[in-house]
Design a protein around this motif. Structure first.
Motif, PDB file in Angstrom:
ATOM      1  N   TYR A  68      67.339 -44.860  47.579  1.00 39.83           N
ATOM      2  CA  TYR A  68      66.470 -45.771  46.839  1.00 39.83           C
ATOM      3  C   TYR A  68      66.371 -45.312  45.387  1.00 39.83           C
ATOM      4  O   TYR A  68      66.276 -44.111  45.119  1.00 39.83           O
ATOM      5  CB  TYR A  68      65.070 -45.812  47.473  1.00 39.83           C
ATOM      6  N   GLN A 104      61.604 -48.359  53.909  1.00 46.53           N
ATOM      7  CA  GLN A 104      61.851 -48.882  52.575  1.00 46.53           C
ATOM      8  C   GLN A 104      60.918 -48.176  51.594  1.00 46.53           C
ATOM      9  O   GLN A 104      59.725 -48.029  51.855  1.00 46.53           O
ATOM     10  CB  GLN A 104      61.597 -50.398  52.534  1.00 46.53           C
ATOM     11  N   ALA A 129      55.850 -44.063  43.993  1.00 49.62           N
ATOM     12  CA  ALA A 129      56.535 -44.631  45.153  1.00 49.62           C
ATOM     13  C   ALA A 129      55.570 -45.415  46.028  1.00 49.62           C
ATOM     14  O   ALA A 129      54.407 -45.033  46.189  1.00 49.62           O
ATOM     15  CB  ALA A 129      57.173 -43.520  45.977  1.00 49.62           C
ATOM     16  N   SER A 130      56.072 -46.487  46.568  1.00 51.74           N
ATOM     17  CA  SER A 130      55.298 -47.246  47.552  1.00 51.74           C
ATOM     18  C   SER A 130      55.768 -46.857  48.945  1.00 51.74           C
ATOM     19  O   SER A 130      56.863 -46.312  49.113  1.00 51.74           O
ATOM     20  CB  SER A 130      55.495 -48.742  47.343  1.00 51.74           C
ATOM     21  N   VAL A 141      58.943 -46.714  40.888  1.00 50.55           N
ATOM     22  CA  VAL A 141      58.689 -47.217  39.545  1.00 50.55           C
ATOM     23  C   VAL A 141      58.488 -46.034  38.607  1.00 50.55           C
ATOM     24  O   VAL A 141      57.527 -45.260  38.778  1.00 50.55           O
ATOM     25  CB  VAL A 141      57.455 -48.137  39.491  1.00 50.55           C
ATOM     26  N   GLY A 190      64.714 -46.266  41.306  1.00 52.34           N
ATOM     27  CA  GLY A 190      63.822 -47.020  40.449  1.00 52.34           C
ATOM     28  C   GLY A 190      64.613 -47.838  39.439  1.00 52.34           C
ATOM     29  O   GLY A 190      65.849 -47.901  39.501  1.00 52.34           O
ATOM     30  N   GLN A 191      63.904 -48.437  38.499  1.00 50.09           N
ATOM     31  CA  GLN A 191      64.547 -49.310  37.523  1.00 50.09           C
ATOM     32  C   GLN A 191      64.975 -48.570  36.262  1.00 50.09           C
ATOM     33  O   GLN A 191      65.703 -49.118  35.439  1.00 50.09           O
ATOM     34  CB  GLN A 191      63.593 -50.452  37.133  1.00 50.09           C
ATOM     35  N   GLN A 215      59.940 -48.173  47.410  1.00 52.00           N
ATOM     36  CA  GLN A 215      60.094 -48.754  46.079  1.00 52.00           C
ATOM     37  C   GLN A 215      59.602 -47.749  45.054  1.00 52.00           C
ATOM     38  O   GLN A 215      58.543 -47.137  45.242  1.00 52.00           O
ATOM     39  CB  GLN A 215      59.323 -50.066  45.968  1.00 52.00           C
TER      40      GLN A 215
END
Length: 122
Positions: A111, A1, A24-25, A5, A113-114, A3
Motif C-alpha cells: 500500500y 486494506q 493510516a486508516s 496519507v 500514499g499519494q 489507506q
C-alpha cells in the motif's frame, strides 16, 4: 486494506529540518512494516527508511543515515520521518508505504500514499 496519507512536505533551506507524517486508516496498521521512499526528477524511486511493525527494528539508506529518523506511533496509526541537515539532493517526492515485512524494495510494499513534495534550496 490500508489507506495512507502523507503530510509535512514543503520548501526548506539546506541544513534545515522537516518532519513528514503518514497517517493510516484501518485497524491493522500495527501489523504492517512501514517504509519511506522518494523519487527525484529523472530518477527511479528509491528506498529511504523503514521500520518494523513494533518499531523495534529500523533500516536506512546510506545516503540518509545519521540525518533522518523513522518512528511510529501505533496508537495514532502514524509513521514519521524526521529529516535533519537536509541537502538539495534530498529534493524529491516522498511516499510512505505499508508492507508485511521490513524491506528496502519497492515491490515488497503493498500500500502506498499519494506522496508529498520536499524541496531543499541551496
Amino acid at each position: 486494506q490500508v489507506q495512507l496519507v502523507e503530510s509535512g512536505g514543503g520548501l526548506v533551506q539546506a541544513g534545515g529540518s522537516l518532519r513528514l507524517s503518514c497517517a493510516a486508516s484501518g485497524r491493522t496498521f500495527s501489523t504492517y512494516a512501514m517504509g519511506w521512499f522518494r523519487q527525484a526528477p529523472g530518477k527511479e524511486r528509491e528506498f529511504v527508511a523503514a521500520i518494523s511493525w513494533s518499531g523495534g527494528s529500523t533500516s536506512y539508506a546510506e545516503s540518509v543515515k545519521g540525518r533522518f529518523g523513522i518512528s511510529r506511533d501505533n496508537a495514532k496509526n502514524t509513521v514519521y520521518l524526521q529529516m535533519n541537515s537536509l541537502k538539495p539532493e534530498d529534493t524529491a517526492v516522498y511516499w510512505c508505504a505499508a508492507g508485511r515485512y521490513l524491506a528496502t524494495l519497492v515491490d515488497e510494499y503493498d500500500y502506498w500514499g499519494q506522496g508529498t513534495q520536499v524541496t531543499v534550496s541551496s
